[in-house]
Design an enzyme around this catalytic site. Sequence first.
Site, PDB file in Angstrom:
ATOM      1  N   ARG A  52     -29.436  19.952  -5.161  1.00 21.76           N
ATOM      2  CA  ARG A  52     -28.886  20.836  -6.207  1.00 21.76           C
ATOM      3  C   ARG A  52     -29.495  22.234  -6.110  1.00 21.76           C
ATOM      4  NH1 ARG A  52     -29.315  18.961 -12.339  1.00 21.76           N
ATOM      5  NH2 ARG A  52     -31.485  19.562 -11.993  1.00 21.76           N
ATOM      6  N   ARG A 100     -36.022  48.536  -9.482  1.00 29.20           N
ATOM      7  CA  ARG A 100     -34.945  48.018 -10.319  1.00 29.20           C
ATOM      8  C   ARG A 100     -33.598  48.646  -9.999  1.00 29.20           C
ATOM      9  NH1 ARG A 100     -32.066  47.888 -15.013  1.00 29.20           N
ATOM     10  NH2 ARG A 100     -32.207  45.990 -16.257  1.00 29.20           N
ATOM     11  N   HIS A 102     -29.328  46.947 -10.229  1.00 29.00           N
ATOM     12  CA  HIS A 102     -28.591  45.695 -10.455  1.00 29.00           C
ATOM     13  C   HIS A 102     -28.117  45.043  -9.154  1.00 29.00           C
ATOM     14  CE1 HIS A 102     -28.643  47.041 -14.583  1.00 29.00           C
ATOM     15  NE2 HIS A 102     -28.035  45.933 -14.983  1.00 29.00           N
ATOM     16  N   LYS A 149     -27.924  26.146 -11.645  1.00 30.89           N
ATOM     17  CA  LYS A 149     -29.129  26.012 -12.470  1.00 30.89           C
ATOM     18  C   LYS A 149     -29.914  27.327 -12.440  1.00 30.89           C
ATOM     19  CE  LYS A 149     -32.595  22.492 -13.687  1.00 30.89           C
ATOM     20  NZ  LYS A 149     -32.262  22.351 -15.118  1.00 30.89           N
ATOM     21  N   GLU A 182     -22.351  20.207 -23.233  1.00 33.95           N
ATOM     22  CA  GLU A 182     -23.618  19.524 -22.930  1.00 33.95           C
ATOM     23  C   GLU A 182     -24.679  20.008 -23.906  1.00 33.95           C
ATOM     24  OE1 GLU A 182     -25.237  20.690 -19.093  1.00 33.95           O
ATOM     25  OE2 GLU A 182     -24.463  22.717 -19.346  1.00 33.95           O
ATOM     26  N   LEU A 207     -24.033  21.557 -16.363  1.00 30.33           N
ATOM     27  CA  LEU A 207     -24.917  21.338 -15.225  1.00 30.33           C
ATOM     28  C   LEU A 207     -24.797  19.865 -14.832  1.00 30.33           C
ATOM     29  CD1 LEU A 207     -27.222  22.589 -13.449  1.00 30.33           C
ATOM     30  CD2 LEU A 207     -28.765  21.314 -14.937  1.00 30.33           C
TER      31      LEU A 207
HETATM   32  N1  PDD Z   1     -32.833  20.666 -18.091  1.00 27.64           N
HETATM   33  N2  PDD Z   1     -27.844  20.384 -18.759  1.00 27.64           N
HETATM   34  C1  PDD Z   1     -28.708  21.398 -18.945  1.00 27.64           C
HETATM   35  C2  PDD Z   1     -28.212  22.659 -19.577  1.00 27.64           C
HETATM   36  C3  PDD Z   1     -30.055  21.264 -18.537  1.00 27.64           C
HETATM   37  O1  PDD Z   1     -30.908  22.284 -18.698  1.00 27.64           O
HETATM   38  C4  PDD Z   1     -30.492  20.046 -17.974  1.00 27.64           C
HETATM   39  C5  PDD Z   1     -31.904  19.835 -17.516  1.00 27.64           C
HETATM   40  C6  PDD Z   1     -29.551  19.006 -17.812  1.00 27.64           C
HETATM   41  C7  PDD Z   1     -29.917  17.684 -17.190  1.00 27.64           C
HETATM   42  O2  PDD Z   1     -30.193  17.815 -15.811  1.00 27.64           O
HETATM   43  P1  PDD Z   1     -31.202  16.813 -15.075  1.00 27.64           P
HETATM   44  O3  PDD Z   1     -30.754  15.444 -15.421  1.00 27.64           O
HETATM   45  O4  PDD Z   1     -31.040  17.136 -13.645  1.00 27.64           O
HETATM   46  O5  PDD Z   1     -32.576  17.116 -15.608  1.00 27.64           O
HETATM   47  C8  PDD Z   1     -28.245  19.224 -18.204  1.00 27.64           C
HETATM   48  C9  PDD Z   1     -34.190  20.690 -17.597  1.00 27.64           C
HETATM   49  C10 PDD Z   1     -34.899  19.396 -17.745  1.00 27.64           C
HETATM   50  C11 PDD Z   1     -34.924  21.871 -18.240  1.00 27.64           C
HETATM   51  O6  PDD Z   1     -34.339  22.935 -18.257  1.00 27.64           O
HETATM   52  O7  PDD Z   1     -36.052  21.723 -18.675  1.00 27.64           O
END
Ligand code: PDD
Length: 285
Positions: A52, A100, A102, A149, A182, A207
């Site tokens: 990922r 800096r 963008h 992410k 989510e 995510l």
């Molecule tokens: N967060 N959705 C979001 C917005 C997240 O930030 C996360 C994880 C998940 C779950 O993903 P995973 O199962 O791969 O941890 C879903 C992490 C733990 C964090 O930001 O601390």
Amino acid sequence: MSRIAYVNGRYRPHREAMIHVEDRGFQFADGVYEVCEVRGGRLVDERRHMARLTRSLDALRIDLPMSLAALGIVLRETVRRNRVRDGLVYLQVTRGSARRDHGFPPAGTAPGMVVTARSLDPARGERSAADGIAVITVPDNRWARVDIKATSLLPNVLAKQAAREQGAREAWFVDASGLVTEGSSSNAWIVTAGDEVVTRPADHSILKGISRAVVLDAVAALGLTFVERAFTAKEAQGAREAFVTAASQIVQPVVRIDGKPIGDGHPGPVAIALRREFHRHAELS
Ligand code: PDD
């Protein structure tokens, strides 16, 4: 024991662990991150987290500053130096530090990388799972590529804070059609009256959690029916069960949504079974 962080090639005591003022992660949130569970001193699902990470980096055209093999060594060394047996290891990669502007920095600008690790008390997670957590709902005001992410988490920060101020542990984002996307840092699930385990398809609107994938394997192993579709907050309030998944939570039962008890107001059997089953389907390395 003093904590140690890896920062751009060096292991540093936390109080000396600094990035440059012009690091683009700081200036623009121009970076990506990963969070991996540590269990018994080993990494949980490293392979899928690294896949990922690669996908997030490719989407933003940021280079990983080292090979995945070398990164695996840094992650383990950070875990070891912090004596973490059970906890989390965090990794941030940014587009580096440059004057800096963008637009992307000049070619050859080295990406930035930070790795930190911290211990968690497994008993605390178990206690919280035994009680279940409360969730609130908030409008999803994030950008359209939350499948990446990225470290740009301002809406997530504000949502989590709103949850805390209302005595809840998580906030579920709800899109313009009234469908739950989510949690602010977790994926959202329900179990219907027909015993179907339901979560939203992993398109650009969520995510794609690594824990989500692990739970899908556990759902299959337990012979449960899985349906990948979106659901409204109202449907979730009337569901038999609800729960969230994340590396930092594993499976955490949800017992209240916007103040309304879910089921009988206690953690449900499916969430409990999936939590128990979880590590059987996760890879340790
Ligand atoms: N967060 N959705 C979001 C917005 C997240 O930030 C996360 C994880 C998940 C779950 O993903 P995973 O199962 O791969 O941890 C879903 C992490 C733990 C964090 O930001 O601390």
